[in-house]
Design a protein around this motif. Structure first.
Motif, PDB file in Angstrom:
ATOM      1  N   UNK A   1      41.682  38.868 -60.170  1.00 57.29           N
ATOM      2  CA  UNK A   1      42.557  39.506 -61.146  1.00 57.29           C
ATOM      3  C   UNK A   1      42.305  41.013 -61.154  1.00 57.29           C
ATOM      4  N   UNK A   2      43.294  41.804 -61.595  1.00 57.50           N
ATOM      5  CA  UNK A   2      43.105  43.267 -61.658  1.00 57.50           C
ATOM      6  C   UNK A   2      41.884  43.676 -62.486  1.00 57.50           C
ATOM      7  N   UNK A   3      41.612  42.958 -63.588  1.00 60.08           N
ATOM      8  CA  UNK A   3      40.446  43.304 -64.416  1.00 60.08           C
ATOM      9  C   UNK A   3      39.148  43.085 -63.642  1.00 60.08           C
ATOM     10  N   UNK A   4      39.123  42.024 -62.821  1.00 57.62           N
ATOM     11  CA  UNK A   4      37.942  41.762 -62.001  1.00 57.62           C
ATOM     12  C   UNK A   4      37.745  42.883 -60.991  1.00 57.62           C
ATOM     13  N   UNK A   5      38.831  43.301 -60.363  1.00 57.54           N
ATOM     14  CA  UNK A   5      38.770  44.387 -59.390  1.00 57.54           C
ATOM     15  C   UNK A   5      38.255  45.659 -60.055  1.00 57.54           C
ATOM     16  N   UNK A   6      38.730  45.929 -61.271  1.00 59.29           N
ATOM     17  CA  UNK A   6      38.314  47.140 -61.987  1.00 59.29           C
ATOM     18  C   UNK A   6      36.818  47.144 -62.235  1.00 59.29           C
ATOM     19  N   UNK A   7      36.268  45.982 -62.643  1.00 59.38           N
ATOM     20  CA  UNK A   7      34.827  45.900 -62.898  1.00 59.38           C
ATOM     21  C   UNK A   7      34.026  46.110 -61.613  1.00 59.38           C
ATOM     22  N   UNK A   8      34.489  45.506 -60.527  1.00 59.25           N
ATOM     23  CA  UNK A   8      33.780  45.647 -59.247  1.00 59.25           C
ATOM     24  C   UNK A   8      33.780  47.102 -58.785  1.00 59.25           C
ATOM     25  N   UNK A   9      34.931  47.738 -58.890  1.00 56.92           N
ATOM     26  CA  UNK A   9      35.028  49.140 -58.472  1.00 56.92           C
ATOM     27  C   UNK A   9      34.136  50.028 -59.349  1.00 56.92           C
TER      28      UNK A   9
ATOM     29  N   UNK B   1      31.657  37.583 -49.701  1.00 56.25           N
ATOM     30  CA  UNK B   1      31.853  38.524 -50.803  1.00 56.25           C
ATOM     31  C   UNK B   1      31.660  39.966 -50.336  1.00 56.25           C
ATOM     32  N   UNK B   2      30.745  40.178 -49.400  1.00 57.65           N
ATOM     33  CA  UNK B   2      30.555  41.520 -48.863  1.00 57.65           C
ATOM     34  C   UNK B   2      31.810  41.994 -48.133  1.00 57.65           C
ATOM     35  N   UNK B   3      32.445  41.060 -47.433  1.00 61.23           N
ATOM     36  CA  UNK B   3      33.692  41.403 -46.741  1.00 61.23           C
ATOM     37  C   UNK B   3      34.771  41.774 -47.742  1.00 61.23           C
ATOM     38  N   UNK B   4      34.854  41.007 -48.827  1.00 62.35           N
ATOM     39  CA  UNK B   4      35.838  41.294 -49.870  1.00 62.35           C
ATOM     40  C   UNK B   4      35.511  42.612 -50.561  1.00 62.35           C
ATOM     41  N   UNK B   5      34.218  42.863 -50.779  1.00 59.61           N
ATOM     42  CA  UNK B   5      33.791  44.106 -51.424  1.00 59.61           C
ATOM     43  C   UNK B   5      34.189  45.310 -50.576  1.00 59.61           C
ATOM     44  N   UNK B   6      33.961  45.226 -49.290  1.00 58.11           N
ATOM     45  CA  UNK B   6      34.363  46.320 -48.392  1.00 58.11           C
ATOM     46  C   UNK B   6      35.873  46.535 -48.456  1.00 58.11           C
ATOM     47  N   UNK B   7      36.619  45.422 -48.515  1.00 59.91           N
ATOM     48  CA  UNK B   7      38.084  45.517 -48.557  1.00 59.91           C
ATOM     49  C   UNK B   7      38.544  46.184 -49.863  1.00 59.91           C
ATOM     50  N   UNK B   8      37.929  45.808 -50.973  1.00 63.89           N
ATOM     51  CA  UNK B   8      38.273  46.385 -52.283  1.00 63.89           C
ATOM     52  C   UNK B   8      38.051  47.895 -52.277  1.00 63.89           C
ATOM     53  N   UNK B   9      36.874  48.306 -51.830  1.00 63.87           N
ATOM     54  CA  UNK B   9      36.529  49.724 -51.857  1.00 63.87           C
ATOM     55  C   UNK B   9      37.389  50.524 -50.885  1.00 63.87           C
ATOM     56  N   UNK B  10      37.736  49.921 -49.758  1.00 65.13           N
ATOM     57  CA  UNK B  10      38.603  50.602 -48.791  1.00 65.13           C
ATOM     58  C   UNK B  10      39.991  50.818 -49.376  1.00 65.13           C
TER      59      UNK B  10
ATOM     60  N   UNK C   1      43.918  54.721 -52.429  1.00 65.49           N
ATOM     61  CA  UNK C   1      44.843  54.886 -53.546  1.00 65.49           C
ATOM     62  C   UNK C   1      45.587  53.656 -54.002  1.00 65.49           C
ATOM     63  N   UNK C   2      45.208  52.477 -53.557  1.00 61.50           N
ATOM     64  CA  UNK C   2      45.908  51.252 -53.974  1.00 61.50           C
ATOM     65  C   UNK C   2      45.635  50.965 -55.454  1.00 61.50           C
ATOM     66  N   UNK C   3      46.609  50.393 -56.128  1.00 65.91           N
ATOM     67  CA  UNK C   3      46.444  50.051 -57.542  1.00 65.91           C
ATOM     68  C   UNK C   3      45.592  48.793 -57.684  1.00 65.91           C
ATOM     69  N   UNK C   4      45.081  48.583 -58.883  1.00 62.63           N
ATOM     70  CA  UNK C   4      44.269  47.392 -59.140  1.00 62.63           C
ATOM     71  C   UNK C   4      45.071  46.123 -58.874  1.00 62.63           C
ATOM     72  N   UNK C   5      46.332  46.128 -59.314  1.00 56.06           N
ATOM     73  CA  UNK C   5      47.168  44.941 -59.130  1.00 56.06           C
ATOM     74  C   UNK C   5      47.408  44.650 -57.649  1.00 56.06           C
TER      75      UNK C   5
END
Length: 242
Positions: A227-235, A189-198, A203-207
């Motif tokens: 899902x995009x909503x999940x990404x939005x909450x994490x960000x 999950x930490x790896x995924x978290x780093x990827x999301x924030x990067x 400038x990548x969209x949630x989708x």
């Protein structure tokens, strides 16, 4: 008699019980059938506190309008606490229903008798039941708060669901230096978290972020597809914390 079924679940109840609306719907159907009534519409308020008045609950407002317009002759709920969590709100909603002649309020325990000036005990007993139910909820809430405060004081995680990227270790798996369940990082999950924030920083969209995580095999904390909503909450959580 035509009745409208009303369902309500608060945000906390959604988190703890998940499918609260389904169990309420079954109880409402059973109550309507037992009374010889037919549910002609369903109105619901999801993630809304029962302490809010009808005006702040679209589902309840719709149900009351159906009764006023003659489209239904009553309302059915699992229990009165679905109508309200506060006595004043409960009584205001009941009064709104009973403004329509012969309108009924049904629960899984049977019909709620309208006020009768020749039988004042009806209202008094209903209020007493509501007061003691409110007291029980308050005591439960206090015990939960006390427990969370005690756990937090010992260094444990006591703020609800763990943030993405971390987990509270189960009691049987805790090491000597983490006996109270402080959060520990979860590698994948930490790896995924780093990827999301990067991706977000670039400038990548949630989708597109959600699609990239799925393509790269990064699951959600529940193991499902991102899902995009999940990404939005994490960000939101991580940028706020930063």
């Amino acid at each position: 008699m035509k009745v409208v079924g009303y369902l309500r679940v608060s945000t906390i109840e959604q988190a703890e019980h998940g499918f609260g609306l389904d169990s309420q719907r079954a109880a409402v159907r059973a109550a309507a059938t037992a009374g010889g009534h037919r549910v002609v519409a369903w109105c619901s308020d999801e993630g809304i506190s029962g302490a809010k008045p009808a005006a702040d609950r679209p589902g309840l407002t719709d149900a009351l309008e159906m009764i006023r317009d003659g489209k239904a002759q009553g309302i059915v709920v699992r229990d009165l606490d679905r109508l309200a969590r506060e006595i004043t709100v409960q009584e205001a909603v009941l009064a709104a229903v009973w403004q329509t002649a012969d309108a009924v309020v049904l629960t899984s325990s049977g019909p709620v008798q309208p006020d009768d000036p020749d039988d004042p005990m009806r209202r008094v007993l209903r209020l007493m039941v509501g007061v003691f139910a409110d007291l029980e909820r308050s005591m439960i809430a206090k015990r939960l708060r006390d427990g969370r405060r005690a756990k937090k004081a010992k260094g444990g995680w006591a703020a609800g669901r763990e943030p993405y990227g971390f987990a509270s270790v189960p009691p049987k798996e805790r090491a000597a230096d983490n006996l109270h369940g402080a959060l520990v990082p979860v590698a994948d999950q930490q790896a995924a978290l780093d990827r999301i924030l990067d991706l977000h920083t670039h400038g990548a969209s949630l989708r597109s972020i959600a699609a990239a995580l799925t393509e790269e095999g990064h699951p959600t904390s529940g193991g499902g597809r991102c899902q995009p909503t999940t990404v939005a909450r994490i960000i939101a959580r991580n940028t706020t914390a930063a």
